[in-house]
Scaffold this motif. Structure first.
Motif, PDB file in Angstrom:
ATOM      1  N   ILE A 136       0.912  -1.164   0.009  1.00  0.00           N
ATOM      2  CA  ILE A 136      -0.013   0.008  -0.097  1.00  0.00           C
ATOM      3  C   ILE A 136       0.768   1.308  -0.198  1.00  0.00           C
ATOM      4  N   LYS A 137       1.984   1.155   0.918  1.00  0.00           N
ATOM      5  CA  LYS A 137       2.834   2.204   0.877  1.00  0.00           C
ATOM      6  C   LYS A 137       3.531   2.616  -0.619  1.00  0.00           C
ATOM      7  N   GLU A 138       3.926   1.318  -1.107  1.00  0.00           N
ATOM      8  CA  GLU A 138       4.496   1.427  -2.540  1.00  0.00           C
ATOM      9  C   GLU A 138       3.571   2.235  -3.540  1.00  0.00           C
ATOM     10  N   ILE A 139       2.542   1.693  -3.471  1.00  0.00           N
ATOM     11  CA  ILE A 139       1.296   2.126  -4.489  1.00  0.00           C
ATOM     12  C   ILE A 139       1.385   3.807  -4.190  1.00  0.00           C
ATOM     13  N   VAL A 140       1.314   4.315  -3.087  1.00  0.00           N
ATOM     14  CA  VAL A 140       0.976   5.638  -2.757  1.00  0.00           C
ATOM     15  C   VAL A 140       2.226   6.509  -3.070  1.00  0.00           C
ATOM     16  N   TYR A 141       3.203   5.754  -2.766  1.00  0.00           N
ATOM     17  CA  TYR A 141       4.553   6.478  -2.870  1.00  0.00           C
ATOM     18  C   TYR A 141       5.037   6.838  -4.739  1.00  0.00           C
ATOM     19  N   LEU A 142       4.053   5.861  -5.488  1.00  0.00           N
ATOM     20  CA  LEU A 142       4.275   5.740  -6.774  1.00  0.00           C
ATOM     21  C   LEU A 142       3.163   6.415  -7.334  1.00  0.00           C
ATOM     22  N   GLY A 143       2.232   7.205  -6.722  1.00  0.00           N
ATOM     23  CA  GLY A 143       1.127   7.873  -7.207  1.00  0.00           C
ATOM     24  C   GLY A 143       0.041   7.188  -7.433  1.00  0.00           C
ATOM     25  N   GLY A 144      -0.351   5.947  -6.986  1.00  0.00           N
ATOM     26  CA  GLY A 144      -1.464   5.259  -7.424  1.00  0.00           C
ATOM     27  C   GLY A 144      -2.587   5.398  -5.986  1.00  0.00           C
ATOM     28  N   SER A 145      -3.801   4.734  -6.568  1.00  0.00           N
ATOM     29  CA  SER A 145      -4.772   5.021  -5.698  1.00  0.00           C
ATOM     30  C   SER A 145      -4.861   3.560  -4.674  1.00  0.00           C
ATOM     31  N   VAL A 146      -5.122   3.928  -3.386  1.00  0.00           N
ATOM     32  CA  VAL A 146      -5.352   2.685  -2.542  1.00  0.00           C
ATOM     33  C   VAL A 146      -6.653   2.688  -1.977  1.00  0.00           C
ATOM     34  N   LYS A 147      -7.656   3.162  -2.830  1.00  0.00           N
ATOM     35  CA  LYS A 147      -9.188   3.189  -2.374  1.00  0.00           C
ATOM     36  C   LYS A 147      -9.589   1.819  -2.209  1.00  0.00           C
ATOM     37  N   GLY A 148     -10.408   1.361  -1.254  1.00  0.00           N
ATOM     38  CA  GLY A 148     -10.693  -0.003  -0.802  1.00  0.00           C
ATOM     39  C   GLY A 148      -9.660  -0.831  -0.173  1.00  0.00           C
ATOM     40  N   MET A 149      -8.331  -0.114   0.007  1.00  0.00           N
ATOM     41  CA  MET A 149      -7.307  -1.072   0.608  1.00  0.00           C
ATOM     42  C   MET A 149      -7.247  -0.579   2.046  1.00  0.00           C
ATOM     43  N   VAL A 150      -7.364   0.753   2.340  1.00  0.00           N
ATOM     44  CA  VAL A 150      -7.353   1.306   3.665  1.00  0.00           C
ATOM     45  C   VAL A 150      -8.413   2.458   3.581  1.00  0.00           C
ATOM     46  N   PRO A 151      -8.822   2.659   4.985  1.00  0.00           N
ATOM     47  CA  PRO A 151      -9.794   3.523   5.286  1.00  0.00           C
ATOM     48  C   PRO A 151      -9.316   5.154   4.464  1.00  0.00           C
ATOM     49  N   PRO A 152     -10.652   5.937   3.868  1.00  0.00           N
ATOM     50  CA  PRO A 152     -10.163   6.989   3.080  1.00  0.00           C
ATOM     51  C   PRO A 152      -9.295   8.121   4.030  1.00  0.00           C
ATOM     52  N   LEU A 153      -9.403   8.147   5.362  1.00  0.00           N
ATOM     53  CA  LEU A 153      -8.338   8.984   6.114  1.00  0.00           C
ATOM     54  C   LEU A 153      -7.082   8.624   6.186  1.00  0.00           C
ATOM     55  N   ILE A 154      -6.816   7.192   5.976  1.00  0.00           N
ATOM     56  CA  ILE A 154      -5.291   7.006   6.042  1.00  0.00           C
ATOM     57  C   ILE A 154      -4.960   7.128   4.663  1.00  0.00           C
ATOM     58  N   GLU A 155      -5.519   6.875   3.556  1.00  0.00           N
ATOM     59  CA  GLU A 155      -5.318   7.282   2.291  1.00  0.00           C
ATOM     60  C   GLU A 155      -4.671   8.824   2.081  1.00  0.00           C
ATOM     61  N   ARG A 156      -5.370   9.603   2.569  1.00  0.00           N
ATOM     62  CA  ARG A 156      -4.849  10.846   2.920  1.00  0.00           C
ATOM     63  C   ARG A 156      -4.043  11.307   3.617  1.00  0.00           C
ATOM     64  N   GLU A 157      -3.614  10.577   4.609  1.00  0.00           N
ATOM     65  CA  GLU A 157      -2.481  10.760   5.466  1.00  0.00           C
ATOM     66  C   GLU A 157      -1.088  10.133   4.756  1.00  0.00           C
ATOM     67  N   LEU A 158      -1.352   8.902   3.938  1.00  0.00           N
ATOM     68  CA  LEU A 158      -0.290   8.439   3.287  1.00  0.00           C
ATOM     69  C   LEU A 158       0.110   9.275   2.164  1.00  0.00           C
ATOM     70  N   LYS A 159      -0.804  10.019   1.553  1.00  0.00           N
ATOM     71  CA  LYS A 159      -0.325  10.835   0.497  1.00  0.00           C
ATOM     72  C   LYS A 159       0.280  12.082   0.784  1.00  0.00           C
ATOM     73  N   LYS A 160      -0.209  12.480   1.953  1.00  0.00           N
ATOM     74  CA  LYS A 160       0.453  13.891   2.473  1.00  0.00           C
ATOM     75  C   LYS A 160       2.084  13.467   2.670  1.00  0.00           C
ATOM     76  N   ARG A 161       2.079  12.296   3.446  1.00  0.00           N
ATOM     77  CA  ARG A 161       3.504  11.793   4.013  1.00  0.00           C
ATOM     78  C   ARG A 161       4.465  11.258   2.832  1.00  0.00           C
ATOM     79  N   ILE A 162       3.928  10.375   2.080  1.00  0.00           N
ATOM     80  CA  ILE A 162       4.941   9.545   1.049  1.00  0.00           C
ATOM     81  C   ILE A 162       4.323   9.759  -0.329  1.00  0.00           C
ATOM     82  N   GLY A 163       3.145  10.747  -0.668  1.00  0.00           N
ATOM     83  CA  GLY A 163       2.808  10.618  -2.046  1.00  0.00           C
ATOM     84  C   GLY A 163       3.804  11.609  -2.862  1.00  0.00           C
TER      85      GLY A 163
END
Ligand code: PNS
Length: 173
Positions: A136-163
């Motif tokens: 999941i971290k690798e996907i976000v790091y590479l600019g992909g969507s992790v919708k359906g893998m983590v809650p929306p709040l976590i996707e937002r926090e991941l994008k801020k941190r490693i997107g």
């Protein structure tokens, strides 16, 4: 389901918690009187989120009505922590055979250190079995969507941190 007077500790890195982790906790809360999600404080791993942040993420994603789930942190030997909680049950999720290989040696080692701590496994639901915090971290790091893998709040926090644009290099467990 009738519950015995049991406390189960569910330990992990949870960097970050996924929908697979959340599903497991939800099911465990139906079985045990109390489930303690134990966020690992410090191991040899580099985490994207600090211990406090991972605890906070768990607090935010847990459904409000789930009163018998507590979030805590631990460091040192897991069996010592479980004993200190008077828990007796150590809970882990199993996604596949690779998990099994890793988990069985961990369970046996923990049992050799403290036979009073019983490791129990809950099978991950099939539609969540491909999820891993690392991927999941690798996907976000590479600019992909992790919708359906983590809650929306976590996707937002991941994008801020490693997107893309965040300049983070820490993407792996
Ligand atoms: O989510 P993870 O990374 O698979 O969790 C692994 C964890 C934190 C549960 C494991 O590394 C652990 O128990 N660490 C604590 C130290 C310990 O007790 N080591 C001996 C285990 S046999």
């Amino acid at each position: 389901m009738a519950k015995k007077n049991t406390v189960a500790v569910y330990p992990g890195s949870f960097d970050p918690p996924t929908l697979g982790h959340l599903n497991l906790v939800t099911r465990a809360a139906e079985i045990f009187n109390e489930v303690v999600v134990a966020v690992a404080e410090s191991t040899s791993k580099r985490y994207v989120f600090s211990t406090e942040e991972r605890v906070e993420l768990w607090r935010k994603i847990l459904p409000k009505g789930m009163k018998n789930v507590k979030i805590d942190t631990f460091s040192g030997l897991l069996v010592d922590y479980v004993a200190s909680k008077n828990a007796g049950i150590l809970l882990r999720g199993l996604r596949n055979g690779i998990d099994f290989e890793y988990e069985i040696s961990m369970a046996q080692t923990n049992r050799s250190m403290n036979p009073d701590v019983e490791t129990l496994f809950i099978m991950t639901e099939g539609h969540l079995a491909h999820l891993s915090s690392s991927l999941i971290k690798e996907i976000v790091y590479l600019g992909g969507s992790v919708k359906g893998m983590v809650p929306p709040l976590i996707e937002r926090e991941l994008k801020k941190r490693i997107g893309p644009g965040s300049q983070s290099e820490v993407i792996k467990d």
